[in-house]
Design a protein around this motif. Structure first.
Motif, PDB file in Angstrom:
ATOM      1  N   ASP A   1       0.814  -1.218   0.000  1.00  0.00           N
ATOM      2  CA  ASP A   1       0.000   0.000   0.000  1.00  0.00           C
ATOM      3  C   ASP A   1       0.845   1.265   0.000  1.00  0.00           C
ATOM      4  O   ASP A   1       0.320   2.360   0.186  1.00  0.00           O
ATOM      5  N   LYS A   2       2.142   1.127  -0.215  1.00  0.00           N
ATOM      6  CA  LYS A   2       2.996   2.314  -0.306  1.00  0.00           C
ATOM      7  C   LYS A   2       2.991   2.864  -1.723  1.00  0.00           C
ATOM      8  O   LYS A   2       2.298   2.368  -2.603  1.00  0.00           O
ATOM      9  N   LYS A   3       3.772   3.903  -1.941  1.00  0.00           N
ATOM     10  CA  LYS A   3       3.802   4.567  -3.238  1.00  0.00           C
ATOM     11  C   LYS A   3       5.243   4.633  -3.757  1.00  0.00           C
ATOM     12  O   LYS A   3       6.192   4.544  -2.984  1.00  0.00           O
ATOM     13  N   VAL A   4       5.356   4.783  -5.057  1.00  0.00           N
ATOM     14  CA  VAL A   4       6.666   4.921  -5.700  1.00  0.00           C
ATOM     15  C   VAL A   4       6.730   6.314  -6.329  1.00  0.00           C
ATOM     16  O   VAL A   4       5.814   6.719  -7.052  1.00  0.00           O
ATOM     17  N   TYR A   5       7.812   7.019  -6.027  1.00  0.00           N
ATOM     18  CA  TYR A   5       8.004   8.380  -6.522  1.00  0.00           C
ATOM     19  C   TYR A   5       9.292   8.463  -7.332  1.00  0.00           C
ATOM     20  O   TYR A   5      10.245   7.711  -7.110  1.00  0.00           O
ATOM     21  N   VAL A   6       9.285   9.396  -8.269  1.00  0.00           N
ATOM     22  CA  VAL A   6      10.488   9.735  -9.034  1.00  0.00           C
ATOM     23  C   VAL A   6      10.651  11.238  -8.963  1.00  0.00           C
ATOM     24  O   VAL A   6       9.672  11.983  -9.118  1.00  0.00           O
ATOM     25  N   HIS A   7      11.871  11.686  -8.703  1.00  0.00           N
ATOM     26  CA  HIS A   7      12.103  13.130  -8.722  1.00  0.00           C
ATOM     27  C   HIS A   7      13.392  13.460  -9.460  1.00  0.00           C
ATOM     28  O   HIS A   7      14.318  12.651  -9.538  1.00  0.00           O
ATOM     29  N   VAL A   8      13.416  14.670 -10.013  1.00  0.00           N
ATOM     30  CA  VAL A   8      14.612  15.230 -10.639  1.00  0.00           C
ATOM     31  C   VAL A   8      15.047  16.409  -9.795  1.00  0.00           C
ATOM     32  O   VAL A   8      14.252  17.320  -9.523  1.00  0.00           O
ATOM     33  N   LEU A   9      16.306  16.398  -9.372  1.00  0.00           N
ATOM     34  CA  LEU A   9      16.837  17.446  -8.501  1.00  0.00           C
ATOM     35  C   LEU A   9      18.097  18.025  -9.122  1.00  0.00           C
ATOM     36  O   LEU A   9      19.018  17.290  -9.485  1.00  0.00           O
TER      37      LEU A   9
ATOM     38  N   LYS B   1      16.028  10.328  -9.089  1.00  0.00           N
ATOM     39  CA  LYS B   1      15.911   9.443  -7.932  1.00  0.00           C
ATOM     40  C   LYS B   1      14.552   8.752  -7.944  1.00  0.00           C
ATOM     41  O   LYS B   1      13.516   9.391  -8.114  1.00  0.00           O
ATOM     42  N   THR B   2      14.569   7.435  -7.751  1.00  0.00           N
ATOM     43  CA  THR B   2      13.357   6.630  -7.618  1.00  0.00           C
ATOM     44  C   THR B   2      13.347   6.019  -6.229  1.00  0.00           C
ATOM     45  O   THR B   2      14.340   5.421  -5.806  1.00  0.00           O
ATOM     46  N   TYR B   3      12.232   6.152  -5.502  1.00  0.00           N
ATOM     47  CA  TYR B   3      12.197   5.665  -4.122  1.00  0.00           C
ATOM     48  C   TYR B   3      10.772   5.299  -3.728  1.00  0.00           C
ATOM     49  O   TYR B   3       9.790   5.667  -4.396  1.00  0.00           O
ATOM     50  N   VAL B   4      10.659   4.575  -2.604  1.00  0.00           N
ATOM     51  CA  VAL B   4       9.379   4.111  -2.068  1.00  0.00           C
ATOM     52  C   VAL B   4       9.085   4.874  -0.785  1.00  0.00           C
ATOM     53  O   VAL B   4       9.981   5.109   0.036  1.00  0.00           O
ATOM     54  N   GLY B   5       7.811   5.271  -0.597  1.00  0.00           N
ATOM     55  CA  GLY B   5       7.428   5.978   0.618  1.00  0.00           C
ATOM     56  C   GLY B   5       5.936   6.176   0.686  1.00  0.00           C
ATOM     57  O   GLY B   5       5.203   5.875  -0.268  1.00  0.00           O
ATOM     58  N   ASP B   6       5.493   6.687   1.821  1.00  0.00           N
ATOM     59  CA  ASP B   6       4.067   6.996   1.974  1.00  0.00           C
ATOM     60  C   ASP B   6       3.728   8.376   1.433  1.00  0.00           C
ATOM     61  O   ASP B   6       2.570   8.665   1.136  1.00  0.00           O
ATOM     62  N   SER B   7       4.727   9.245   1.339  1.00  0.00           N
ATOM     63  CA  SER B   7       4.540  10.593   0.811  1.00  0.00           C
ATOM     64  C   SER B   7       5.840  11.023   0.136  1.00  0.00           C
ATOM     65  O   SER B   7       6.903  10.427   0.377  1.00  0.00           O
ATOM     66  N   PRO B   8       5.786  12.060  -0.704  1.00  0.00           N
ATOM     67  CA  PRO B   8       7.010  12.491  -1.396  1.00  0.00           C
ATOM     68  C   PRO B   8       8.116  12.938  -0.450  1.00  0.00           C
ATOM     69  O   PRO B   8       9.291  12.879  -0.815  1.00  0.00           O
ATOM     70  N   ASP B   9       7.748  13.382   0.774  1.00  0.00           N
ATOM     71  CA  ASP B   9       8.741  13.894   1.711  1.00  0.00           C
ATOM     72  C   ASP B   9       9.309  12.832   2.639  1.00  0.00           C
ATOM     73  O   ASP B   9      10.142  13.145   3.490  1.00  0.00           O
ATOM     74  N   ASP B  10       8.861  11.586   2.501  1.00  0.00           N
ATOM     75  CA  ASP B  10       9.382  10.513   3.352  1.00  0.00           C
ATOM     76  C   ASP B  10      10.878  10.295   3.105  1.00  0.00           C
ATOM     77  O   ASP B  10      11.362  10.436   1.974  1.00  0.00           O
ATOM     78  N   LYS B  11      11.583   9.941   4.168  1.00  0.00           N
ATOM     79  CA  LYS B  11      12.996   9.614   4.023  1.00  0.00           C
ATOM     80  C   LYS B  11      13.122   8.245   3.375  1.00  0.00           C
ATOM     81  O   LYS B  11      12.616   7.253   3.879  1.00  0.00           O
ATOM     82  N   ALA B  12      13.816   8.217   2.250  1.00  0.00           N
ATOM     83  CA  ALA B  12      13.917   6.971   1.487  1.00  0.00           C
ATOM     84  C   ALA B  12      14.938   6.035   2.110  1.00  0.00           C
ATOM     85  O   ALA B  12      15.973   6.468   2.630  1.00  0.00           O
ATOM     86  N   HIS B  13      14.628   4.731   2.083  1.00  0.00           N
ATOM     87  CA  HIS B  13      15.569   3.726   2.541  1.00  0.00           C
ATOM     88  C   HIS B  13      16.491   3.342   1.384  1.00  0.00           C
ATOM     89  O   HIS B  13      16.061   3.232   0.236  1.00  0.00           O
ATOM     90  N   LYS B  14      17.727   3.111   1.698  1.00  0.00           N
ATOM     91  CA  LYS B  14      18.707   2.828   0.659  1.00  0.00           C
ATOM     92  C   LYS B  14      18.374   1.546  -0.092  1.00  0.00           C
ATOM     93  O   LYS B  14      18.655   1.428  -1.287  1.00  0.00           O
ATOM     94  N   ARG B  15      17.740   0.583   0.594  1.00  0.00           N
ATOM     95  CA  ARG B  15      17.499  -0.707  -0.043  1.00  0.00           C
ATOM     96  C   ARG B  15      16.499  -0.612  -1.200  1.00  0.00           C
ATOM     97  O   ARG B  15      16.533  -1.444  -2.108  1.00  0.00           O
TER      98      ARG B  15
END
Length: 420
Positions: free
Chosen positions: A67-75, A164-178
């Motif tokens: 039930d989590k989400k996947v985000y992609v961002h360009v920084l 960066k591609t990461y998993v979290g509950d919101s875009p501001d969640d701290k991403a886990h390295k795994r």
């Protein structure tokens, strides 16, 4: 003679290998293997009025995401201090651009037409591949790296881009390295289409106790140069004063009173001659890939320089050392950049016939030669410059997958195993 006839030639083998070439795609997976990002290229060109979009797909493992989400961002970030100095919550960096997109579960407001590359990747990877698309705003900074000293560690100073591609509950969640993927990309600039004026400058210097002045005039052969191209500086000096020109910064000999000089000096600015100079501006450097001196920053006059992070400009400085420390100097600005690649013309695709097709005729042409003259689809990322490996979107998809962690500079040690 029979053995020679039956022996396959190396030319035929090379031709068959070229026909099997496909669209090259860059790929990187998260440490746990639950996410994989596919990207068509790593360099995105700034055309002044628009910038190449950053597009690709991410292959997701739905069972792991849950039930989590996947985000992609360009920084895009500007680092102006060493990474090891980031202490007590202070960081010597400034974020210049950030855009975040939720790709899984997909949101209706993020839906847009797929690019040709995305269509082909999703067709090959299946329904768990989800697209992303970013448009960098006009006036975004170009990738620039400041050359570090030999003993410096950590990220070098400069402007860099990260996908960066990461998993979290919101875009501001701290991403886990795994379950995080970080890809270094670059924004680059090619030579502008308009003509750059030829730089020229002159100065007349008068001295005390001298009835006549010293005149210096300098001209470059053109205003725009490509990396590695020689720069010819035409220096003309008319010394009618009573002073002696002891040295020219580009050369070293005296020019006595009443003498004249007309000489062409040739300069070739190269990174190879300046690798020991700390703080030298380089084109954004990707790990295990060599680079060159930074290209001149080309931007619209209406764009604020504060948003560019680093502005790169070049100039030739001619300096005359005159007696008693009286110097005469001129500066000639010029543009240093990469040549703009030649874009192939769009192929002419015939319209379908409205009349009923004729009766089918048995096809006796070998399968491997049917599409040998197929036009190149300019919307695809084609790395086979000869065109023999070009594939149309409606053909069977054939990708050459390049692992990001395997991108290496040829001159580097092949045993180096650090990530790109």
């Amino acid at each position: 003679m029979a053995d020679a006839a039956n022996k396959p030639s190396s030319d035929n083998n090379n031709e068959d290998a070229s026909k099997k070439a496909g669209t090259r795609v860059f790929k990187k997976s998260s440490p746990n293997g639950k996410l994989t990002t596919y990207l068509g290229k790593r360099d995105f060109v700034d055309h002044i009025d628009h910038i190449d979009p950053v597009d690709g797909v991410v292959l997701v493992d739905p069972e792991y995401i849950g039930d989590k989400k996947v985000y992609v961002h360009v920084l895009a970030a500007f680092r102006y201090g060493r990474e090891d100095l980031d202490v007590l919550g202070l960081t010597f960096r400034k974020d210049l651009f950030l855009s975040t997109l939720q790709i899984y579960p997909p949101l209706p407001e993020n839906e847009r037409p797929l690019t040709k590359l995305q269509e082909r990747l999703i067709k090959k990877l299946g329904d768990n591949a989800h697209p992303f698309y970013f448009e960098l705003p006009v006036g975004s900074p170009s990738s620039v790296t400041l050359q570090p000293a030999p003993g410096d560690t950590g990220k070098p100073c400069g402007v860099d881009y990260e996908l960066k591609t990461y998993v979290g509950d919101s875009p501001d969640d701290k991403a886990h390295k795994r379950d995080t993927i970080r890809l270094a990309i670059r924004k680059i600039t090619y030579a502008p289409d308009e003509n750059v004026p030829q730089p020229t400058a002159e100065i007349t210097k008068e001295f005390m106790m001298s009835s006549y002045p010293l005149h210096l005039e300098c001209t470059l052969d053109k205003g725009l140069y490509y990396h590695g191209e020689p720069i010819k500086v035409n220096v003309s000096i008319a010394n009618r004063s009573s002073k002696t020109v002891k040295k020219i910064r580009l050369d070293g000999f005296p020019l006595n009173p009443g003498a004249t000089l007309n000489k062409i000096f040739t300069l070739v600015p190269l990174l190879e001659d300046n690798r020991d100079k700390r703080g030298l501006a380089l084109d954004g450097k990707l790990k295990h890939e060599d680079t060159n001196l930074a290209s001149s920053t080309i931007f619209d006059p209406g764009v604020s320089k504060e948003n560019l992070g680093i502005v790169v400009q070049y100039k030739v400085k001619v300096r005359l050392l005159v007696a008693l420390g009286s110097d005469v100097a001129l500066e000639l600005p010029f543009t240093l950049t990469h040549p703009k690649p030649i874009e192939p013309e769009d192929p002419i695709i015939p319209l379908p016939e409205t009349n009923p097709p004729p009766a089918a005729v048995p096809d006796t042409e070998p399968a491997e030669t049917k599409n040998s003259d197929a036009p190149i689809d300019n919307n695809l990322i084609m790395f086979d410059t000869s065109g023999t490996g070009a594939l149309l979107a409606d053909q069977d998809d054939d990708f050459i997958i390049e692992e990001f962690v395997r991108m290496r500079l040829k001159d580097h040690n092949k045993n180096d195993s650090s990530e790109a």
